[in-house]
Every structure is written in structure tokens, then in C-alpha cells.
Scaffold this motif. Structure first.
Motif, PDB file in Angstrom:
ATOM      1  N   TYR A 177     -72.452  -0.099   6.963  1.00 52.81           N
ATOM      2  CA  TYR A 177     -71.461  -0.526   5.969  1.00 52.81           C
ATOM      3  C   TYR A 177     -70.073  -0.019   6.365  1.00 52.81           C
ATOM      4  N   PRO A 178     -69.032  -0.771   6.033  1.00 49.21           N
ATOM      5  CA  PRO A 178     -67.667  -0.236   6.220  1.00 49.21           C
ATOM      6  C   PRO A 178     -67.444   0.949   5.270  1.00 49.21           C
ATOM      7  N   PRO A 179     -66.716   1.986   5.722  1.00 45.41           N
ATOM      8  CA  PRO A 179     -66.531   3.203   4.902  1.00 45.41           C
ATOM      9  C   PRO A 179     -65.666   2.972   3.661  1.00 45.41           C
ATOM     10  N   SER A 180     -66.072   3.587   2.560  1.00 45.89           N
ATOM     11  CA  SER A 180     -65.237   3.587   1.347  1.00 45.89           C
ATOM     12  C   SER A 180     -64.119   4.609   1.466  1.00 45.89           C
ATOM     13  N   ASP A 181     -64.413   5.730   2.149  1.00 46.08           N
ATOM     14  CA  ASP A 181     -63.430   6.805   2.295  1.00 46.08           C
ATOM     15  C   ASP A 181     -62.307   6.339   3.215  1.00 46.08           C
ATOM     16  N   PRO A 182     -61.066   6.242   2.715  1.00 46.24           N
ATOM     17  CA  PRO A 182     -59.955   5.781   3.568  1.00 46.24           C
ATOM     18  C   PRO A 182     -59.798   6.616   4.840  1.00 46.24           C
ATOM     19  N   ALA A 183     -60.170   7.896   4.797  1.00 46.21           N
ATOM     20  CA  ALA A 183     -60.038   8.763   5.972  1.00 46.21           C
ATOM     21  C   ALA A 183     -60.975   8.330   7.093  1.00 46.21           C
ATOM     22  N   LYS A 184     -61.991   7.541   6.731  1.00 49.15           N
ATOM     23  CA  LYS A 184     -62.968   7.071   7.722  1.00 49.15           C
ATOM     24  C   LYS A 184     -62.899   5.557   7.895  1.00 49.15           C
ATOM     25  N   ALA A 185     -61.807   4.952   7.465  1.00 46.87           N
ATOM     26  CA  ALA A 185     -61.702   3.492   7.506  1.00 46.87           C
ATOM     27  C   ALA A 185     -61.900   2.959   8.919  1.00 46.87           C
ATOM     28  N   TRP A 186     -62.530   1.795   8.998  1.00 46.82           N
ATOM     29  CA  TRP A 186     -62.712   1.157  10.303  1.00 46.82           C
ATOM     30  C   TRP A 186     -61.357   0.864  10.938  1.00 46.82           C
ATOM     31  N   THR A 187     -61.305   1.006  12.265  1.00 49.52           N
ATOM     32  CA  THR A 187     -60.168   0.484  13.006  1.00 49.52           C
ATOM     33  C   THR A 187     -60.297  -1.035  13.055  1.00 49.52           C
ATOM     34  N   TRP A 375     -63.011   6.586 -17.150  1.00 55.48           N
ATOM     35  CA  TRP A 375     -63.140   5.158 -16.859  1.00 55.48           C
ATOM     36  C   TRP A 375     -64.208   4.792 -15.844  1.00 55.48           C
ATOM     37  N   TYR A 376     -64.694   5.736 -15.053  1.00 51.62           N
ATOM     38  CA  TYR A 376     -65.674   5.386 -14.021  1.00 51.62           C
ATOM     39  C   TYR A 376     -66.935   4.815 -14.671  1.00 51.62           C
ATOM     40  N   ASN A 377     -67.410   3.701 -14.139  1.00 56.31           N
ATOM     41  CA  ASN A 377     -68.538   2.977 -14.733  1.00 56.31           C
ATOM     42  C   ASN A 377     -69.525   2.650 -13.627  1.00 56.31           C
ATOM     43  N   ALA A 378     -70.613   3.394 -13.561  1.00 58.62           N
ATOM     44  CA  ALA A 378     -71.576   3.249 -12.463  1.00 58.62           C
ATOM     45  C   ALA A 378     -72.201   1.862 -12.410  1.00 58.62           C
ATOM     46  N   SER A 379     -72.193   1.139 -13.535  1.00 61.53           N
ATOM     47  CA  SER A 379     -72.780  -0.199 -13.534  1.00 61.53           C
ATOM     48  C   SER A 379     -71.819  -1.239 -12.969  1.00 61.53           C
ATOM     49  N   VAL A 380     -70.572  -0.867 -12.767  1.00 60.32           N
ATOM     50  CA  VAL A 380     -69.547  -1.776 -12.227  1.00 60.32           C
ATOM     51  C   VAL A 380     -69.030  -1.287 -10.879  1.00 60.32           C
ATOM     52  N   HIS A 381     -68.663  -0.016 -10.799  1.00 61.54           N
ATOM     53  CA  HIS A 381     -68.078   0.521  -9.567  1.00 61.54           C
ATOM     54  C   HIS A 381     -69.193   0.878  -8.583  1.00 61.54           C
ATOM     55  N   PRO A 382     -69.198   0.230  -7.400  1.00 66.49           N
ATOM     56  CA  PRO A 382     -70.292   0.434  -6.443  1.00 66.49           C
ATOM     57  C   PRO A 382     -70.367   1.863  -5.922  1.00 66.49           C
ATOM     58  N   GLU A 383     -71.521   2.179  -5.359  1.00 64.99           N
ATOM     59  CA  GLU A 383     -71.722   3.485  -4.747  1.00 64.99           C
ATOM     60  C   GLU A 383     -70.602   3.773  -3.745  1.00 64.99           C
ATOM     61  N   GLY A 384     -70.052   4.946  -3.783  1.00 65.85           N
ATOM     62  CA  GLY A 384     -68.976   5.324  -2.877  1.00 65.85           C
ATOM     63  C   GLY A 384     -67.594   5.011  -3.392  1.00 65.85           C
ATOM     64  N   PHE A 385     -67.497   4.358  -4.557  1.00 66.14           N
ATOM     65  CA  PHE A 385     -66.184   3.949  -5.074  1.00 66.14           C
ATOM     66  C   PHE A 385     -65.273   5.153  -5.312  1.00 66.14           C
ATOM     67  N   GLN A 386     -65.872   6.277  -5.728  1.00 67.78           N
ATOM     68  CA  GLN A 386     -65.043   7.455  -6.016  1.00 67.78           C
ATOM     69  C   GLN A 386     -64.288   7.949  -4.774  1.00 67.78           C
ATOM     70  N   SER A 387     -64.880   7.676  -3.591  1.00 71.73           N
ATOM     71  CA  SER A 387     -64.178   8.052  -2.360  1.00 71.73           C
ATOM     72  C   SER A 387     -62.933   7.193  -2.156  1.00 71.73           C
ATOM     73  N   LEU A 388     -62.942   6.016  -2.770  1.00 75.28           N
ATOM     74  CA  LEU A 388     -61.839   5.072  -2.594  1.00 75.28           C
ATOM     75  C   LEU A 388     -60.710   5.317  -3.586  1.00 75.28           C
TER      76      LEU A 388
END
Length: 443
Positions: A177-187, A375-388
Motif C-alpha cells: 500500500y502507499p504510505p499514509s505517513d507523509p514522511a514515508k510518502a512514495w517518490t 472528530w476521528y471516526n473509525a468507521s469512516v477514516h481508514p486505517e492509518g488516517f491518523q498518520s495523515l
């Protein structure tokens, strides 16, 4: 908010002077003859409020919020008029010029400075400073609202381009999967490699594309910022896009589709009658670059959706903007109008739409650990969203709300269409955008 691919998906007086109160306004100012806004009856002020019909959820949210506002302000009645998105700006400008404007209204961020330049917006500065501070807002929102130290509109949220993907498609192809964490964003090279691996052909026919969405200039502009490029001069008086950094981005996006065959044209979607979200849902595209607002719909479509940072050229960057709420310069009720504008920017008003995935917060307080819990909603915000989450807080201001000539958007659309579909070179496209836009910006 109005979405910016068409988009788009829009600000005050606890201590109010006699000059901007409900009565006794000077000629030509608030309360002057010709104002067709709301009225006063039995001590209750009626405000007319106009917005566009962006989505059923947003309209429902606006009406729910207005009920809460009127419960807290029994002396103010709000009559809401949602209107079609098409030609909203021209309709509003005509109403303002003709003295028939609503008291309070949505205003697209790319129209904000153009309207202020026409002197049709109420100066909210004194009321804003009495109740709020620009320091309460994330940098992109604060920069857009601030016009030379004055405030004429206040936003309710922010939205930004992000990368969505269908996890099932990735799992089947055994692609990480492409990374959610901006520090690890794909080139860009990593993104291109994945897009090529996720493109599937049956014979000569492509049945699954790797990626879609970057030929929309709202998304393209984030990639130019990622490559260290810019769209305008530092004082935003001139277009300054004809640079090696922008050339590299446009050529890379063009090659993704034409050279590598890993992306469809927008016309491909039109021909099969699908929107980008449906292409992603059905696995006809593996990744789609779209606005953060799209999560609200994607989360209800019954497939495993992921969200990640955009591919990066030099640094992981996105941009942020949103419509503001503003008041007519000639409203008879500036004090009440400010109370409504203030409410429309409150945590109370914006949190429901953030929970549903339509908006992201424009207040710094909602990016703290305790704020995110609201506001974080686990049923809407996908896994890893908090890193974003920091990606939105640190977003650059979308450049177009900072200029006063929105005709530049039309020029860019015309010239990039020639690039994407008619064989115009990247060099000529950027040269034409810059020279034509600078004629408009000089007016």
C-alpha cells in the motif's frame, strides 16, 4: 463546500459600534436603501443566507447547524436558500451589485479576493478581532482569509488533495500500500512503478488502470509545489509557472498516461459512465487522486478504501483551502450577520462534517491529541488516517485564492486541455499559461 475540480469545495461584533449596528447606518453602508436582505419584526431579525447545493449531506448539515444557531439566538431567524452550483458566483455577484443580495453567503475561495476587490463584502475585521484570532487557524486557512491585515470572510473547514486506493486491488497484485505517513510518502518513481504493476491488459484492451486524477490541475498544482515549483510570484502579482520544476511535473503526468499507459483519460470515464469513485470501487483504477471531501462518499461504497499522502517529487506536500462565509457590505444587520458567520466557523458546526469524512478541521485546536478525539471516526477514516492528519494541518495555501483574477483558472484549463488531448508540448503549455495569465493579472 463547493468542490474545486469544479470547485470548490466559502466570516463579526460583541463590541459593536453604532455605525455597524442594526440601525443608523450611513448612506451607502450597512442598512442603506436598496438592501434586499432580511428584515426585522417583533424584535426578531431575519437574515437571508445563501449557499450552493454541494451534496445532500452538506445541505442537511447546514440546516441542522442553523437550527442549533437559532436555538441559541432566539432574536435571529435565518432563511436558508441553497441554489445550484452552476454559475453561483455570477449570480451572487449580480445580486450584490443590484442590491438584492442575501445578508450572509457561501463564497468560493477562488472568488474571495476578486469579490473583495469589488468592495461588495462587509469588512469583518473589528468583529473578528474581538472574538477570534488568525492564530486559532491552521496556516493555509489564515493566509487565505487575511487580505492585507483585514478579514472579509471566515472558513468552516479545509480540504486537500490526497491519494485514495482500493486495498483489494493491491492485495491481489501483491503490491504494498502507499504510505499514509507523509514522511514515508512514495517518490514519483515508486508511484509510477506501482501504477505500471497495477495496470492490467486483456489483449490490447486495458481493463484496469494504475492511477487516475492527476490531470486535474487542482491536483497537478500540489505536485508542482512538491517539486519546489510555484505558480505565482511571491507577491502573487504575476504568474511564475514556466519553470523546470513545473515542466518536470507536467511531463511526468503526461507520460503516466501516454508513454506508460497506466492512466485513463477523463473521457474514458465519461464513455463508460462512471465517476472516479466508481472506477476505484469497481477496481477499474487502483489509485485515484481526489479531494479529501471524497472520503465521505467512498466510506459508504462498501469496498476496502485506503488513503495516503500524494506521491512526492522533492517533498511530501499538499495544499489546503475551503469556501468562506461572508456578509454583504450593504446588509442591514451586520451584527447579526457576524453572529451567524462566527457560528459557521465554530467547532460545534464543523465537527459533524469532519466525522463524516467530508471536511478536515481549519482550527489548530482540532489537530491536538484531544482535538482529534472529537472528530476521528473509525468507521469512516481508514486505517492509518491518523498518520495523515499533520498533512492537512501543514498544507500550503492553495495559490489561486490569493489572486484577484479568477480568469486565470479558465486560461489554465484551456491550455492544459491542449496538452492532455491535442498534442501541445509541455514547454508551449507553460509559456502560454504564463503569458496569457500575466495579461489578466496586470488588469
Amino acid at each position: 463546500m463547493r468542490k474545486l475540480h469544479t470547485v470548490s469545495t466559502v466570516l463579526l461584533c460583541s463590541v459593536f459600534t453604532a455605525a455597524c449596528s442594526g440601525g443608523g447606518s450611513p448612506a451607502g453602508g450597512p442598512g442603506s436603501a436598496g438592501d434586499k436582505g432580511g428584515g426585522t419584526a417583533g424584535g426578531v431579525v431575519t437574515l437571508k443566507f445563501m449557499g450552493w447545493e454541494a451534496s445532500p449531506l452538506e445541505t442537511k448539515s447546514v440546516k441542522k447547524g442553523l437550527e442549533a444557531f437559532m436555538a441559541k439566538h432566539p432574536n435571529i431567524k435565518v432563511e436558508y436558500q441553497p441554489v445550484p452550483n452552476t454559475q453561483y458566483s455570477q449570480k451572487l455577484l449580480t445580486m450584490l451589485a443590484g442590491g438584492a443580495a442575501p445578508d450572509v453567503f457561501f463564497l468560493g475561495s477562488t472568488d474571495y479576493r476578486a469579490f473583495q476587490k469589488r468592495d461588495v463584502l462587509l469588512d469583518l475585521t473589528s468583529m473578528f478581532k474581538a472574538d477570534m484570532s488568525l492564530d486559532d487557524f491552521i496556516p493555509s486557512s489564515a493566509q487565505i482569509m487575511d487580505i492585507g491585515g483585514k478579514i472579509y470572510g471566515v472558513s468552516s473547514c479545509t480540504v486537500s488533495p490526497v491519494l485514495y486506493y482500493n486495498k483489494a486491488v493491491f492485495d491481489k497484485a501483491k503490491v504494498p500500500y502507499p504510505p499514509s505517513d507523509p514522511a514515508k510518502a512514495w517518490t514519483w518513481e515508486e508511484f509510477l512503478d506501482a501504477a505500471k504493476k497495477l495496470t492490467v491488459k486483456e489483449g490490447d484492451k486495458v481493463v484496469q488502470y494504475g492511477a487516475f486524477g492527476l490531470e486535474n490541475f487542482y491536483m497537478t498544482s500540489a505536485q508542482i509545489l512538491s517539486n519546489g515549483g510555484q505558480l505565482f510570484s511571491s507577491d502573487v502579482t504575476k504568474m511564475a509557472i514556466n519553470t523546470p520544476e513545473a515542466q518536470e511535473v507536467l511531463q511526468s503526468i503526461y507520460d503516466l498516461r501516454v508513454k506508460h499507459g497506466a492512466a485513463p483519460t477523463a473521457k474514458t470515464l465519461e464513455s463508460i459512465g462512471m465517476k472516479a469513485n466508481q472506477m476505484l470501487q469497481t477496481g477499474k483504477v487502483a489509485m485515484a487522486v481526489d479531494g479529501s471531501w471524497a472520503l465521505q462518499e467512498l466510506a459508504t461504497m462498501g469496498f476496502p478504501v485506503g488513503v495516503a499522502a500524494l506521491p512526492k517529487f522533492k517533498e511530501a506536500v499538499t495544499h489546503g483551502q475551503a469556501h468562506v462565509h461572508a456578509a454583504a457590505a450593504k446588509t442591514k444587520h451586520p451584527k447579526e450577520a457576524w453572529e451567524l458567520v462566527k457560528f459557521l466557523s465554530s467547532e460545534e458546526y464543523q465537527i459533524d462534517n469532519i466525522k463524516e469524512g467530508l471536511w478536515m478541521p481549519n482550527r489548530k485546536s482540532l489537530y491536538t491529541e484531544e482535538g482529534v478525539k472529537k472528530w476521528y471516526n473509525a468507521s469512516v477514516h481508514p486505517e492509518g488516517f491518523q498518520s495523515l492528519v499533520p498533512y492537512f494541518k501543514e498544507a500550503r495555501a492553495f495559490p489561486f485564492p490569493l489572486i484577484t483574477q479568477n480568469k486565470v483558472n479558465d486560461i489554465i484549463t484551456e491550455e492544459t486541455d491542449k496538452l492532455w488531448y491535442s498534442g501541445q508540448s509541455v514547454a508551449d503549455t507553460l509559456k502560454n499559461i504564463e503569458s496569457r495569465s500575466n495579461v489578466e493579472l496586470a488588469k
